[in-house]
Design an enzyme around this catalytic site. Sequence first.
Site, PDB file in Angstrom:
ATOM      1  N   HIS A 205       0.812  -1.436  -0.015  1.00  0.00           N
ATOM      2  CA  HIS A 205       0.149   0.019  -0.055  1.00  0.00           C
ATOM      3  C   HIS A 205       0.863   1.255  -0.175  1.00  0.00           C
ATOM      4  O   HIS A 205       0.293   2.333   0.101  1.00  0.00           O
ATOM      5  CB  HIS A 205      -1.054   0.206   1.112  1.00  0.00           C
ATOM      6  CG  HIS A 205      -0.406   0.351   2.562  1.00  0.00           C
ATOM      7  ND1 HIS A 205       0.268  -0.718   3.307  1.00  0.00           N
ATOM      8  CD2 HIS A 205      -0.006   1.702   3.271  1.00  0.00           C
ATOM      9  CE1 HIS A 205       0.709  -0.266   4.456  1.00  0.00           C
ATOM     10  NE2 HIS A 205       0.573   1.232   4.247  1.00  0.00           N
TER      11      HIS A 205
HETATM   12  C1  UD1 Z   1      -2.219   5.417   5.698  1.00  0.00           C
HETATM   13  C2  UD1 Z   1      -1.172   6.056   6.279  1.00  0.00           C
HETATM   14  C3  UD1 Z   1      -0.008   5.179   6.222  1.00  0.00           C
HETATM   15  C4  UD1 Z   1      -0.516   3.886   6.998  1.00  0.00           C
HETATM   16  C5  UD1 Z   1      -1.515   3.317   6.355  1.00  0.00           C
HETATM   17  C6  UD1 Z   1      -2.206   2.234   7.006  1.00  0.00           C
HETATM   18  C7  UD1 Z   1      -0.905   8.802   6.331  1.00  0.00           C
HETATM   19  C8  UD1 Z   1      -0.221   9.705   5.439  1.00  0.00           C
HETATM   20  N1  UD1 Z   1      -0.815   7.280   5.711  1.00  0.00           N
HETATM   21  O1  UD1 Z   1      -2.224   5.471   4.516  1.00  0.00           O
HETATM   22  O2  UD1 Z   1       1.148   5.548   6.885  1.00  0.00           O
HETATM   23  O3  UD1 Z   1       0.505   3.076   6.636  1.00  0.00           O
HETATM   24  O4  UD1 Z   1      -2.586   4.361   6.402  1.00  0.00           O
HETATM   25  O5  UD1 Z   1      -3.079   1.614   6.358  1.00  0.00           O
HETATM   26  O6  UD1 Z   1      -1.629   8.835   7.284  1.00  0.00           O
HETATM   27  N2  UD1 Z   1      -9.479   4.092   1.667  1.00  0.00           N
HETATM   28  C9  UD1 Z   1     -10.518   3.546   1.545  1.00  0.00           C
HETATM   29  N3  UD1 Z   1     -11.044   3.225   2.859  1.00  0.00           N
HETATM   30  C10 UD1 Z   1     -10.742   3.363   4.130  1.00  0.00           C
HETATM   31  C11 UD1 Z   1      -9.616   4.288   4.119  1.00  0.00           C
HETATM   32  C12 UD1 Z   1      -8.853   4.422   2.814  1.00  0.00           C
HETATM   33  O7  UD1 Z   1     -11.082   2.995   0.569  1.00  0.00           O
HETATM   34  O8  UD1 Z   1     -11.282   3.033   4.786  1.00  0.00           O
HETATM   35  C13 UD1 Z   1      -8.893   4.604   0.453  1.00  0.00           C
HETATM   36  C14 UD1 Z   1      -9.096   6.030  -0.064  1.00  0.00           C
HETATM   37  O9  UD1 Z   1      -9.371   5.973  -1.551  1.00  0.00           O
HETATM   38  C15 UD1 Z   1      -8.110   6.767   0.337  1.00  0.00           C
HETATM   39  C16 UD1 Z   1      -6.970   5.940   0.192  1.00  0.00           C
HETATM   40  O10 UD1 Z   1      -7.270   4.664   0.495  1.00  0.00           O
HETATM   41  O11 UD1 Z   1      -8.087   7.972  -0.454  1.00  0.00           O
HETATM   42  C17 UD1 Z   1      -5.701   6.211   1.286  1.00  0.00           C
HETATM   43  O12 UD1 Z   1      -6.095   6.549   2.557  1.00  0.00           O
HETATM   44  P1  UD1 Z   1      -5.260   7.477   3.536  1.00  0.00           P
HETATM   45  O13 UD1 Z   1      -5.706   6.980   4.757  1.00  0.00           O
HETATM   46  O14 UD1 Z   1      -5.146   8.645   2.966  1.00  0.00           O
HETATM   47  O15 UD1 Z   1      -3.759   6.737   3.193  1.00  0.00           O
HETATM   48  P2  UD1 Z   1      -3.239   5.118   3.306  1.00  0.00           P
HETATM   49  O16 UD1 Z   1      -2.732   4.980   1.967  1.00  0.00           O
HETATM   50  O17 UD1 Z   1      -4.339   4.404   3.847  1.00  0.00           O
HETATM   51  N1  UDP Z   2      -3.770  -5.947   8.855  1.00  0.00           N
HETATM   52  C1  UDP Z   2      -4.849  -6.734   8.926  1.00  0.00           C
HETATM   53  N2  UDP Z   2      -5.446  -6.918   8.107  1.00  0.00           N
HETATM   54  C2  UDP Z   2      -5.058  -6.936   6.634  1.00  0.00           C
HETATM   55  C3  UDP Z   2      -3.650  -6.328   6.571  1.00  0.00           C
HETATM   56  C4  UDP Z   2      -3.238  -5.854   7.908  1.00  0.00           C
HETATM   57  O1  UDP Z   2      -5.308  -6.768  10.318  1.00  0.00           O
HETATM   58  O2  UDP Z   2      -5.467  -7.299   5.570  1.00  0.00           O
HETATM   59  C5  UDP Z   2      -3.129  -5.574  10.224  1.00  0.00           C
HETATM   60  C6  UDP Z   2      -1.641  -5.893  10.532  1.00  0.00           C
HETATM   61  O3  UDP Z   2      -1.775  -6.206  11.697  1.00  0.00           O
HETATM   62  C7  UDP Z   2      -0.817  -4.759  10.530  1.00  0.00           C
HETATM   63  C8  UDP Z   2      -1.787  -3.601  10.761  1.00  0.00           C
HETATM   64  O4  UDP Z   2      -3.034  -4.019  10.185  1.00  0.00           O
HETATM   65  O5  UDP Z   2       0.045  -4.684  11.151  1.00  0.00           O
HETATM   66  C9  UDP Z   2      -1.428  -2.295   9.925  1.00  0.00           C
HETATM   67  O6  UDP Z   2      -1.177  -2.508   8.833  1.00  0.00           O
HETATM   68  P1  UDP Z   2      -0.669  -1.447   7.618  1.00  0.00           P
HETATM   69  O7  UDP Z   2      -0.051  -2.216   6.641  1.00  0.00           O
HETATM   70  O8  UDP Z   2      -2.156  -1.079   7.153  1.00  0.00           O
HETATM   71  O9  UDP Z   2      -0.125  -0.085   8.253  1.00  0.00           O
HETATM   72  P2  UDP Z   2       1.512   0.153   8.466  1.00  0.00           P
HETATM   73  O10 UDP Z   2       1.964  -0.627   9.495  1.00  0.00           O
HETATM   74  O11 UDP Z   2       2.220  -0.014   7.183  1.00  0.00           O
HETATM   75  O12 UDP Z   2       1.114   1.585   8.863  1.00  0.00           O
END
Ligand code: UD1
Ligand code: UDP
Length: 360
Positions: A205
């Site tokens: 991601h």
């Molecule tokens: C965010 C964090 C990242 C973390 C990740 C964990 C920041 C800058 N980034 O990235 O550090 O590793 O979360 O998962 O805070 N979206 C959905 N449903 C949701 C949430 C997001 O569809 O419930 C989609 C939307 O299109 C959104 C995109 O994911 O625009 C990105 O979501 P966002 O929270 O902005 O950043 P992440 O890539 O999830």
């Molecule tokens: N995780 C989960 N389901 C998934 C992928 C991840 O429960 O399908 C959990 C897992 O424990 C992971 C946490 O979500 O450590 C956070 O993951 P993510 O990769 O989104 O965030 P990051 O640690 O990179 O910020």
Amino acid sequence: MPELVLHVTGARPNFPKAAPVIAALTARGIPQLLVHTGQHYDVAMSDVFFTQLGLPRPDVNLGVGSGPHGAQTAAVMTGLEELFVEHSPDLVVVYGDVNSTVAATLVAAKMGIRTAHVEAGLRSFDLTMPEEINRMVTDRLADVLLTTSVDAVAHLGNEGTDPGRIHFVGNPMIDTLLAHRDSFDPEPVRRELDLPDTYLVATLHRPGNVDRPGDVQELVQTMHAVADQARVVVPLHPRGRARLSEAGFFDHPDLQVVEPYGYLEFMGLVRAAAAVITDSGGVQEETTILGVPCLTLRPNTERPVTISHGTNRLVRRDNLADNVREVLATGPLQEWAVPPLWDGRAGERIADVLVGVLRP
Ligand code: UD1
Ligand code: UDP
């Protein structure tokens, strides 16, 4: 008036970090308010963690949703400012490195409210990562810096941080893992996906892998080369889904793309995997404890302890398939180490520090 601790969570990785801290403060009789910013909102990215980890329901959900960095951070700040005025917390606790973390810290610092940062001091030294900016700003402003590893303590020291602000407490994410380990059962998911004995799990991601079309094209090629060797299950984060799909990611018979799993299902799947391919921060740590080889598809990591002690190695798109070949040929790991204080008691230590701050 008893002291009030206000926790700010918002994105998937925050929830397993907050759960043990909230539980340990509850056991100490500390009044708490749990705020969910709404940065993540899909059931599989949020609600499932509250159900599975025994977290209390959030007292407030700001519902900020998705958006560009500025808009998302600003929405969290606006919502929190009002809440902080309403509740006057004595201490705000923030987790990890997401936009909700830095937004909360900025608001609290400007209002003169003490802030504690759980998972302070991690550094990738890569300012192209939004998380690195969030970590640096948060650590500069937070009063209490709770670290998971010795290298984090050193980074904060090198930045001139007052040692009195730094507390090496261990890793609360690992508290959650150890508390639920007995419930990590791979069999239901194995049956559901009809998995062979040997399979790989991948989570992807990071913007560096899934945002730019050229990177995505390369990622698809390398992941298909991996799937030529073994079945790969990819519980795909919503961020890259559309771009990966357009680039043909889903078009390999042994690459099984599924929705994100709940924590227990995901950890069950990881526990029995031959190896994990990831760009996640948390997954590097979890595989270290479970003894599952982890191939991190990134040029750097802010969690080097998972390499020095654990099962992690950094790989590139052009050598991932070779690394997978080697890991599959070597078989299960026989020996690996556990980083110091990743022992299931970090939440207790954090609560002790926080109570000390509230009641000096
Ligand atoms: C965010 C964090 C990242 C973390 C990740 C964990 C920041 C800058 N980034 O990235 O550090 O590793 O979360 O998962 O805070 N979206 C959905 N449903 C949701 C949430 C997001 O569809 O419930 C989609 C939307 O299109 C959104 C995109 O994911 O625009 C990105 O979501 P966002 O929270 O902005 O950043 P992440 O890539 O999830
Ligand atoms: N995780 C989960 N389901 C998934 C992928 C991840 O429960 O399908 C959990 C897992 O424990 C992971 C946490 O979500 O450590 C956070 O993951 P993510 O990769 O989104 O965030 P990051 O640690 O990179 O910020």
